[in-house]
Design an enzyme around this catalytic site. Structure first.
Site, PDB file in Angstrom:
ATOM      1  N   ARG A  23       0.847  -1.207   0.000  1.00 19.45           N
ATOM      2  CA  ARG A  23       0.000   0.000   0.000  1.00 19.45           C
ATOM      3  C   ARG A  23       0.874   1.246   0.000  1.00 19.45           C
ATOM      4  O   ARG A  23       0.591   2.210  -0.700  1.00 19.45           O
ATOM      5  CB  ARG A  23      -0.952  -0.001   1.204  1.00 19.45           C
ATOM      6  CG  ARG A  23      -1.632   1.349   1.422  1.00 19.45           C
ATOM      7  CD  ARG A  23      -2.962   1.262   2.153  1.00 19.45           C
ATOM      8  NE  ARG A  23      -2.918   0.494   3.373  1.00 19.45           N
ATOM      9  CZ  ARG A  23      -2.319   0.879   4.522  1.00 19.45           C
ATOM     10  NH1 ARG A  23      -1.717   2.051   4.611  1.00 19.45           N
ATOM     11  NH2 ARG A  23      -2.332   0.098   5.570  1.00 19.45           N
ATOM     12  N   ASP A  49      -5.093  18.983 -15.551  1.00 18.49           N
ATOM     13  CA  ASP A  49      -5.428  17.643 -16.037  1.00 18.49           C
ATOM     14  C   ASP A  49      -4.969  17.558 -17.491  1.00 18.49           C
ATOM     15  O   ASP A  49      -5.510  18.243 -18.360  1.00 18.49           O
ATOM     16  CB  ASP A  49      -6.938  17.406 -15.900  1.00 18.49           C
ATOM     17  CG  ASP A  49      -7.322  15.964 -16.222  1.00 18.49           C
ATOM     18  OD1 ASP A  49      -6.675  15.360 -17.102  1.00 18.49           O
ATOM     19  OD2 ASP A  49      -8.274  15.451 -15.606  1.00 18.49           O
TER      20      ASP A  49
HETATM   21  C1  LIG Z   1     -11.352   9.697 -17.684  1.00 20.40           C
HETATM   22  C2  LIG Z   1     -10.964  11.007 -17.115  1.00 20.40           C
HETATM   23  C3  LIG Z   1     -10.819  11.183 -15.742  1.00 20.40           C
HETATM   24  C4  LIG Z   1     -11.141  10.098 -14.742  1.00 20.40           C
HETATM   25  O1  LIG Z   1     -10.353   8.963 -14.887  1.00 20.40           O
HETATM   26  P1  LIG Z   1     -10.866   7.506 -14.401  1.00 20.40           P
HETATM   27  O2  LIG Z   1      -9.690   6.631 -14.566  1.00 20.40           O
HETATM   28  O3  LIG Z   1     -12.031   7.153 -15.291  1.00 20.40           O
HETATM   29  O4  LIG Z   1     -11.322   7.644 -12.990  1.00 20.40           O
HETATM   30  C5  LIG Z   1     -10.385  12.421 -15.282  1.00 20.40           C
HETATM   31  N1  LIG Z   1     -10.128  13.438 -16.129  1.00 20.40           N
HETATM   32  C6  LIG Z   1     -10.286  13.304 -17.461  1.00 20.40           C
HETATM   33  C7  LIG Z   1      -9.993  14.466 -18.358  1.00 20.40           C
HETATM   34  C8  LIG Z   1     -10.711  12.095 -17.992  1.00 20.40           C
HETATM   35  O5  LIG Z   1     -10.883  11.983 -19.313  1.00 20.40           O
END
Ligand SMILES: *Cc1c(COP(=O)(O)O)cnc(C)c1O
Length: 377
Positions: free
Chosen positions: A48, A172
């Site tokens: 973990r 992101d």
């Molecule tokens: C898919 C996605 C997420 C979330 O990711 P998961 O692995 O599905 O939890 C977050 N941000 C963006 C821009 C995404 O496309």
């Protein structure tokens, strides 16, 4: 070195402990032996808090994003969760109005009840971001290009606003991938990825990661949340992601070229009202994308002439595209977003998101052509 070479170097096994294998083994051990003197000779204690496969994935992605360290999570959502969890009740967050829908839900349904204040604003409009900043703003989150509307936010300008306010900027970078964009080089403090998408790249694993430009109290807290909270990826998940990562550059270059071709053809199509793709010269974010990206990626959205039923009917007719959520894999996917998001979503009801894969663009266009036949008349 170029990113293509860096990827291959960063995904190679690093230690002599691998019996000379050129592919890393999977360390399925949940726990690691302690020496008689109480120390941990290999630094690992318990999977973990750390595991060689996770460490290898974190080191590789940190390198590719030009960061110092990274913390891998069991999903992209868990990665974003950790960034919000690292803040305190009473802190304020700014996020894009069309940020990934799961993040909107997370803020509304989980963090607001915990006392984290937030505003969703149009982050492509820097004056709107500036106006939303409060004395307690600790984090500005951007997503560029955004999913599914492909809105482009100026990373450097957003970082400047955040830093002036004493806040951090998290970006992101899932849609672009580190092959096309490195937000840390434009001033972001953290980069978030759903490794589920381009990084792992084969639609076979869910994962996420947070990369930091430098060690900071914020990242230390994220690392603590990873180890104590335990939303960690399994050794096999990490191995799969690292395996997929090896081909990231060639996949993303081909997917971006295919997407550009489709975007150009679709913007001439009589049944299409609008194409949302930052690689098109008429996209409102094209100039900024050209500055901060080296290519425009494999994701695009189209607004079909007509309504929700028209869009769903087009999706119903595809043969080469697969109707499924997610993106970044070798197979092209099509998705009607509004109907998978909740009521009240900002996503237009006539929007179809296309994850352009590795098929030949002419075959993909022929499929869309036949599916769009008769739509919007
Ligand atoms: C898919 C996605 C997420 C979330 O990711 P998961 O692995 O599905 O939890 C977050 N941000 C963006 C821009 C995404 O496309």
């Amino acid at each position: 070195m170029h990113i293509e070479s860096q990827i291959i170097r960063a995904t190679a096994p690093s230690s002599a402990e691998n019996m000379g294998s050129v592919v890393p083994p999977i360390y399925l051990s949940s726990t690691f032996e302690r020496a008689a003197d109480g120390t941990y000779p290999h630094e690992y204690i318990y999977s973990r808090s750390g595991n060689p496969n996770r460490q290898a994935l974190e080191a590789a992605i940190a390198t590719l994003e030009r960061g110092t360290e990274a913390a891998a999570f069991a999903s992209g959502s868990a990665a974003t969760m950790s960034v919000f969890q690292a803040l305190k009740a009473g802190d304020h967050v700014i996020a894009p109005q069309n940020v990934y829908f799961g993040v909107q839900e997370m803020l509304r349904q989980i963090f607001a009840p915990w006392g984290l204040a937030f505003d969703l604003v149009d982050t492509t409009d820097l004056a709107a971001v500036q106006q939303a900043i409060k004395a307690n703003t600790r984090l500005i989150l951007i997503e560029t290009p955004s999913n599914p509307q492909l809105a482009v936010t100026d990373i450097r300008a957003a970082a400047h606003l955040a830093h002036e306010a004493g806040a951090s900027l998290a970006c992101d970078n899932t849609v672009a991938s580190p092959v096309l964009q490195n937000p840390l080089e434009h001033g972001a403090d953290l980069v978030i990825h759903a490794t589920t998408k381009y990084l792992a790249g084969h639609s076979d694993v869910i994962g996420g990661i947070v990369v930091t430009r430098e060690l900071s109290p914020l990242f230390n807290q994220i690392r603590l949340i990873q180890g104590i909270g335990g939303a960690v990826p399994s050794p096999f998940d990490c191995w799969l992601a690292l395996r997929g990562l090896q081909t990231l550059a060639c996949r993303v270059h081909t997917q971006a070229a295919n997407a550009q071709r489709l975007a150009e053809l679709l913007s001439q199509h009589g049944a299409v009202e609008r194409v949302l793709y930052p690689g098109l010269a008429d996209h409102p974010g094209h100039a900024i994308a050209a500055q901060q990206m080296s290519g425009y990626g494999g994701l695009l959205s189209i607004l079909v002439k007509g309504n929700q039923e028209t869009a769903l009917a087009v999706a119903a007719k595809v043969k080469l595209f697969t109707r499924a959520t997610s993106f970044g894999g070798p197979h092209s996917l099509i998705e009607h977003r509004a109907s998978i998001e909740a009521p009240g979503t900002q996503t237009p009801v006539n929007l179809l998101r296309l994850s352009v894969g590795l098929e030949h663009p002419e075959d993909l266009m022929a499929d869309l052509d036949q599916a769009l036949q008769g739509a919007g008349q």
